[in-house]
Design a protein around this motif. Structure first.
Motif, PDB file in Angstrom:
ATOM      1  N   ALA A   1       1.274   5.929   5.709  1.00 21.32           N
ATOM      2  CA  ALA A   1      -0.102   5.641   5.270  1.00 21.32           C
ATOM      3  C   ALA A   1      -1.074   5.791   6.443  1.00 21.32           C
TER       4      ALA A   1
ATOM      5  N   CYS B   1       0.818  -1.238   0.000  1.00 22.79           N
ATOM      6  CA  CYS B   1       0.000   0.000   0.000  1.00 22.79           C
ATOM      7  C   CYS B   1       0.839   1.269   0.000  1.00 22.79           C
TER       8      CYS B   1
ATOM      9  N   GLY C   1      -4.548  -2.131   4.384  1.00 21.92           N
ATOM     10  CA  GLY C   1      -3.267  -1.924   3.712  1.00 21.92           C
ATOM     11  C   GLY C   1      -2.207  -2.848   4.281  1.00 21.92           C
TER      12      GLY C   1
ATOM     13  N   GLY D   1      -0.290   4.865   1.089  1.00 22.96           N
ATOM     14  CA  GLY D   1      -1.751   4.942   1.005  1.00 22.96           C
ATOM     15  C   GLY D   1      -2.196   5.876  -0.104  1.00 22.96           C
TER      16      GLY D   1
END
Ligand SMILES: C[S@@+](CC[C@H](N)C(=O)[O-])C[C@H]1O[C@@H](n2cnc3c(N)ncnc32)[C@H](O)[C@@H]1O
Length: 308
Positions: free
Chosen positions: A91, A62, A80, A65
């Motif tokens: 993130a 991820c 994630g 993010g």
């Protein structure tokens, strides 16, 4: 160096600061650019997976993010996962206002401790390109495990079968012509695939392919986890109808090709900059302008002062 041998060390070093983490995920140099590019990628994911408000969605790799920030508000749960704790930290901060998100730091090519059949959909963008093929396949098997039967996966990999994808691949190969072969190659270097490889991997990992796009420098694939009571042919038709929203556009490919021209010295950075002046050509133009500016700022010794 340790970072060249081990995915975790490599990506933790890349994400040593939030600024360097943004650059490592997709070349975005600031929050604004990450939102712009995140929006583009998220639209592809939403269309590929036909995301619904009730979906539990997994992202492998991820990063900061970039995409998850756009997806989380649209679904029931977004999760994630990443090999890098430093990426996850950025993130987590970016998604702190969302109550429906979770994170798992991975330690190897496995999605333990995530439970079997616990997600409806999964996606992975610009991640499999940075690992050995064995790990790419192991992760596909793991995604099949954590998806419910009938669940969907979307991912992309570099496409050596497209003309521009091959140019990008050749750039990488050329770096190894004069390399010191007594040293192992960097573990997270860019790796290149073909549509056929993606077909084979998906099949052996337990997925039926529902869409494969390979006109751009990327192979983009959608698969459905076998074992569900789903009409695969209907999924194929639905996915095909979404092609325009999923595929990297011809303009994306053209602008990417232009950047390769600058990198190999075929055109000047000034000429490329001029070609990025007309936003009416498409949403790709402002996105590439910001990316290219970031590249230029990192290359001023060779290219001269950046335009702003
Ligand atoms: C180029 S970035 C892309 C991030 C994100 N998918 C995006 O598009 O913004 C690659 C990401 O994959 C993660 N990653 C790389 N190798 C991995 C591995 N073996 N297992 C899990 N994550 C990995 C990196 O830490 C990094 O966050």
């Amino acid at each position: 160096m340790d970072s060249q041998k081990n995915y975790k060390n490599f990506w933790n070093e890349k994400a040593a600061t939030p600024d360097s983490a943004f650059i490592a995920v997709d070349g975005s140099t600031n929050e604004e650019t990450a939102r712009l590019t995140g929006h583009y990628s998220a639209r592809q994911v939403v269309a590929a997976l036909e995301l619904k408000p009730t979906d539990r969605v997994l992202e492998l790799g991820c990063g900061v993010g970039r995409i998850g920030r756009e997806i989380a508000p649209l679904v029931a749960h977004w999760h994630g996962t990443d090999i890098s704790a430093n990426m996850i930290e950025v993130a987590r901060e970016r998604l702190r206002n969302h109550a429906n998100v979770g994170f798992t730091e991975l330690t190897r090519s496995s999605l333990q401790p995530l439970a079997d059949a616990s997600f409806d959909k999964a996606y992975c963008v610009a991640v499999f390109i940075h690992m050995d093929k064995e790990d790419f396949f192991l992760y596909l098997e793991e995604i099949a495990r954590v998806l419910k039967p009938g669940g969907l996966i979307y991912f992309d990999v570099w496409n050596m079968a497209s003309p521009v994808g091959w140019r990008r691949c050749a750039l990488e190969i050329n770096q190894h012509r004069i390399a010191d072969h007594s040293r192992r190659k960097d573990v997270a270097r860019n790796q290149f695939s073909s549509p056929e490889e993606v077909r084979i991997f998906l099949d052996h990992a337990g997925f039926d392919l529902t869409l494969l796009l390979a006109e751009s420098p990327w192979v983009q694939a959608i698969g459905v986890r076998r074992g569900g009571h789903v009409d695969v042919e209907a999924l194929r038709r639905q996915a095909a109808e979404q092609t325009a929203r999923i595929a990297y556009s011809p303009l994306w490919t053209e602008l990417f090709d232009g950047i390769l021209d600058v990198v190999i010295g075929r055109i000047s950075p000034e000429l490329m900059w001029q070609s990025l002046g007309d936003d009416s050509r498409g949403e790709e133009v402002p996105m590439f302008r910001e990316w290219f500016l970031g590249m230029w700022k990192g290359n001023e010794t060779a290219w001269g002062p950046a335009p702003r």
